[in-house]
Design a protein around this motif. Structure first.
Motif, short mmCIF file in Angstrom:
data_model
loop_
_atom_site.label_atom_id
_atom_site.label_comp_id
_atom_site.label_asym_id
_atom_site.label_seq_id
_atom_site.Cartn_x
_atom_site.Cartn_y
_atom_site.Cartn_z
N ILE A 94 -2.96 9.20 -3.29
CA ILE A 94 -2.46 8.30 -4.34
C ILE A 94 -1.84 9.11 -5.48
O ILE A 94 -0.78 8.76 -6.00
N SER A 99 0.30 4.63 -1.83
CA SER A 99 -0.38 3.45 -2.37
C SER A 99 -1.25 2.86 -1.27
O SER A 99 -0.91 2.93 -0.08
N PRO A 100 -2.41 2.30 -1.66
CA PRO A 100 -3.28 1.72 -0.64
C PRO A 100 -2.67 0.43 -0.08
O PRO A 100 -2.08 -0.36 -0.82
N LEU A 112 -2.84 3.79 4.02
CA LEU A 112 -2.04 3.96 2.82
C LEU A 112 -0.58 3.85 3.20
O LEU A 112 -0.22 3.94 4.38
N PRO A 115 5.48 7.11 0.03
CA PRO A 115 6.47 6.65 -0.95
C PRO A 115 7.64 5.85 -0.36
O PRO A 115 8.27 5.08 -1.09
#
Length: 137
Positions: A94, A99-100, A112, A115
């Protein structure tokens, strides 16, 4: 494949809107160097091994949807990385820009999104009884 011999490289190619940025994300996440970069292509190389990840420019890139949804761009592949400490590995990813995902299907796995929106999994291996193996620290 019969024509392959020991030491020959192998890898996978991943489309991205910004291949250099995505290569830098995975380079930092895995601690692997970027072995080659040019406009539209960047390659991350596993140290000491014949494995590589190549990131290629895709101008019409659409990020996949996780979990898969009818009528949406499906994930065509994803990476699985075994980790010793799931919580710290998630925090590290993160901090690098992941992002989860909203859907988490297993207790010992965290999905996850990198990007560019590709899903990847961080996996804490379960013991034989089905529980999570402790890292001993």
């Amino acid at each position: 494949m019969r024509s392959r011999t020991e030491g020959m490289w192998w890898g996978t190619a991943i489309e991205a809107p910004d291949p250099g940025a995505l290569a830098r994300f995975y380079s930092e996440l895995l601690g692997w160097p970027i072995g080659h970069e040019e406009p539209g292509t960047a390659v991350v190389v596993a140290p000491g091994g014949p494995v590589y990840l190549v990131f290629q420019q895709a101008d019409d890139y659409r990020p996949p949807v996780w979990p898969p949804a009818e009528g949406q761009q499906r994930p065509m592949m994803h990476f699985d990385f075994q980790v010793g400490d799931l919580d710290s590995a998630v925090a590290d990813a993160i901090a690098l820009g992941a992002s989860p995902a909203g859907h988490q299907p297993q207790e010992n796995v965290r999905v996850l999104l990198d990007p560019a929106g590709h899903p990847f999994c961080l996996c804490k291996e379960a013991d034989e009884a089905g529980g999570v193996v402790q890292d001993g620290s």
